[in-house]
Scaffold this motif. Structure first.
Motif, PDB file in Angstrom:
ATOM      1  N   GLN A 166       0.824  -1.203   0.000  1.00 30.78           N
ATOM      2  CA  GLN A 166       0.000   0.000   0.000  1.00 30.78           C
ATOM      3  C   GLN A 166       0.864   1.262   0.000  1.00 30.78           C
ATOM      4  O   GLN A 166       0.539   2.254  -0.664  1.00 30.78           O
ATOM      5  CB  GLN A 166      -0.920   0.000   1.215  1.00 30.78           C
ATOM      6  CG  GLN A 166      -2.001  -1.064   1.172  1.00 30.78           C
ATOM      7  CD  GLN A 166      -2.737  -1.161   2.494  1.00 30.78           C
ATOM      8  OE1 GLN A 166      -3.500  -0.271   2.870  1.00 30.78           O
ATOM      9  NE2 GLN A 166      -2.508  -2.248   3.217  1.00 30.78           N
ATOM     10  N   GLN A 167       1.937   1.231   0.764  1.00 30.02           N
ATOM     11  CA  GLN A 167       2.870   2.371   0.799  1.00 30.02           C
ATOM     12  C   GLN A 167       3.402   2.658  -0.605  1.00 30.02           C
ATOM     13  O   GLN A 167       3.463   3.813  -1.038  1.00 30.02           O
ATOM     14  CB  GLN A 167       4.030   2.053   1.748  1.00 30.02           C
ATOM     15  CG  GLN A 167       5.121   3.108   1.818  1.00 30.02           C
ATOM     16  CD  GLN A 167       4.810   4.249   2.769  1.00 30.02           C
ATOM     17  OE1 GLN A 167       3.867   4.169   3.546  1.00 30.02           O
ATOM     18  NE2 GLN A 167       5.601   5.302   2.717  1.00 30.02           N
ATOM     19  N   LEU A 209       0.743   4.233  -2.888  1.00 27.28           N
ATOM     20  CA  LEU A 209       0.439   5.632  -2.580  1.00 27.28           C
ATOM     21  C   LEU A 209       1.564   6.581  -2.972  1.00 27.28           C
ATOM     22  O   LEU A 209       1.303   7.692  -3.441  1.00 27.28           O
ATOM     23  CB  LEU A 209       0.145   5.780  -1.087  1.00 27.28           C
ATOM     24  CG  LEU A 209      -1.161   5.136  -0.611  1.00 27.28           C
ATOM     25  CD1 LEU A 209      -1.282   5.226   0.902  1.00 27.28           C
ATOM     26  CD2 LEU A 209      -2.362   5.800  -1.277  1.00 27.28           C
ATOM     27  N   LEU A 223      -3.030   5.075   6.544  1.00 29.23           N
ATOM     28  CA  LEU A 223      -3.080   5.253   5.092  1.00 29.23           C
ATOM     29  C   LEU A 223      -4.498   5.431   4.559  1.00 29.23           C
ATOM     30  O   LEU A 223      -4.682   5.667   3.364  1.00 29.23           O
ATOM     31  CB  LEU A 223      -2.433   4.051   4.403  1.00 29.23           C
ATOM     32  CG  LEU A 223      -0.995   3.709   4.803  1.00 29.23           C
ATOM     33  CD1 LEU A 223      -0.544   2.448   4.081  1.00 29.23           C
ATOM     34  CD2 LEU A 223      -0.054   4.864   4.513  1.00 29.23           C
ATOM     35  N   SER A 278      -4.396  -1.214   7.197  1.00 28.52           N
ATOM     36  CA  SER A 278      -3.918  -0.007   6.527  1.00 28.52           C
ATOM     37  C   SER A 278      -3.477   1.063   7.522  1.00 28.52           C
ATOM     38  O   SER A 278      -3.320   2.218   7.165  1.00 28.52           O
ATOM     39  CB  SER A 278      -5.008   0.561   5.608  1.00 28.52           C
ATOM     40  OG  SER A 278      -6.215   0.729   6.325  1.00 28.52           O
ATOM     41  N   ARG A 279      -3.265   0.651   8.780  1.00 26.76           N
ATOM     42  CA  ARG A 279      -2.768   1.574   9.801  1.00 26.76           C
ATOM     43  C   ARG A 279      -2.146   0.771  10.938  1.00 26.76           C
ATOM     44  O   ARG A 279      -2.164  -0.470  10.925  1.00 26.76           O
ATOM     45  CB  ARG A 279      -3.882   2.466  10.329  1.00 26.76           C
ATOM     46  CG  ARG A 279      -5.050   1.734  10.985  1.00 26.76           C
ATOM     47  CD  ARG A 279      -6.164   2.688  11.318  1.00 26.76           C
ATOM     48  NE  ARG A 279      -7.376   2.031  11.783  1.00 26.76           N
ATOM     49  CZ  ARG A 279      -7.791   2.032  13.048  1.00 26.76           C
ATOM     50  NH1 ARG A 279      -7.068   2.625  13.987  1.00 26.76           N
ATOM     51  NH2 ARG A 279      -8.929   1.448  13.384  1.00 26.76           N
TER      52      ARG A 279
END
Length: 294
Positions: free
Chosen positions: A124-125, A128, A222, A144-145
């Motif tokens: 995901q990083q 983004l 995120l 996502s966090r």
């Protein structure tokens, strides 16, 4: 195996098929080497014309061991919850930079990504902050966090005091983990022991799991940024996952526009052979659809 360098950090990886098909980068869970993505998982992806590349994240497998003092996971957890400023030895962004080094070494402009647990955070990083290099996402056991508000202190204590001096100790550890996190009907001591030996011989680094947990505890939230993604995304999660609550996967799916979210009623936080095969087949279909709609 091949290697890439992110500055002084060595990252080992392995192409699981020959040819020039679209690349699929495979990122494993916390403290786990790339052998978790075995041939049974990769077979349907290869059959669909893709080239899986499994990566040993830093602190796992044959990649660099980030040796040093054991991180204070309690302090890092507290900082994530707003008390103090303790930092992990490295972060999710550093692990993402390692993956970019692999892509550069292979001459890959953009790839599809499969991430399991912390590997999904890394994927995901990348999506983004390097959107031009990510074609699609498949997240297994997704978040996502930070998990700081969900990880019990006792689990952090175990990680910080864990001592695994040899292969037999690692086998014993994995048997305990499989019983705690997996489904009872999937527990097969012989199979778990065999896979533990494969992982140990490929590379288990002292303190690696704790340092990965430190990175995930300090992970940024995120969710808002994920709303800007415009790539195909598939999220697979277990109803009975005791490590990453189903709510974490649900909010990840809700954050990514158009994400397909599938909850497996027979899955915990584990990857027995039946699930690995099912994941490979489902992800293969997801990748094929992503290509068709590109």
């Amino acid at each position: 195996m091949a290697l890439a360098m992110n500055g002084p950090v060595r990252i080992d990886y392995q192409r699981m098929a020959a040819g020039a098909g679209p690349a699929v980068i495979l990122l494993a869970g916390a403290g786990r080497p790339s052998t978790d993505f075995d041939y049974a998982f990769c077979a349907p992806i290869v059959a669909a014309g893709f080239v899986p590349i499994r990566v040993d994240s830093r602190d796992t497998g044959r990649s660099a061991a980030m040796a040093g003092a054991m991180p204070d996971l309690h302090a890092i957890k507290a900082a994530a919850l707003g008390a103090g400023d303790a930092k992990p030895p490295y972060g999710i962004a550093d692990m993402a930079a390692d993956v970019l080094a692999v892509m550069d070494a292979e001459g890959i402009a953009a790839a599809h990504f499969v991430g399991r647990s912390i590997g999904g955070l890394v994927a995901q990083q990348l999506a983004l902050h390097h959107a031009d290099r990510v074609l699609s996402l498949a997240l297994v056991m997704a978040m996502s966090r930070s998990m700081a508000d969900a990880v019990p202190d006792a689990a952090l204590d175990r990680l910080m005091t864990e001592n695994i001096p040899d292969e037999e100790a690692y086998v014993a550890r994995q048997l305990t983990v499989a019983q705690a996190n997996g489904m009872a009907e999937d527990f097969d001591a012989e199979r778990v022991a065999e896979e533990a030996r494969i992982a140990w011989r490929h590379g288990i680094h002292p303190g690696g799991t704790a340092r990965h947990f430190a990175a995930s505890l300090a992970a940024p939230d995120l969710r808002v940024a994920l709303g800007g993604l415009r790539i195909p995304a598939l999220i697979l999660h277990g109803r009975h996952d005791k490590v990453i609550p189903l709510a974490r996967a649900t909010e990840t799916a809700e954050a990514i526009p158009g994400a397909v979210f599938e909850v497996d009623e027979t899955m915990g936080h584990d990857g027995p052979p039946r699930l690995r095969q099912a994941w490979g087949e489902r992800i293969s279909a997801h990748l094929t659809a992503a290509i068709a709609h590109a």
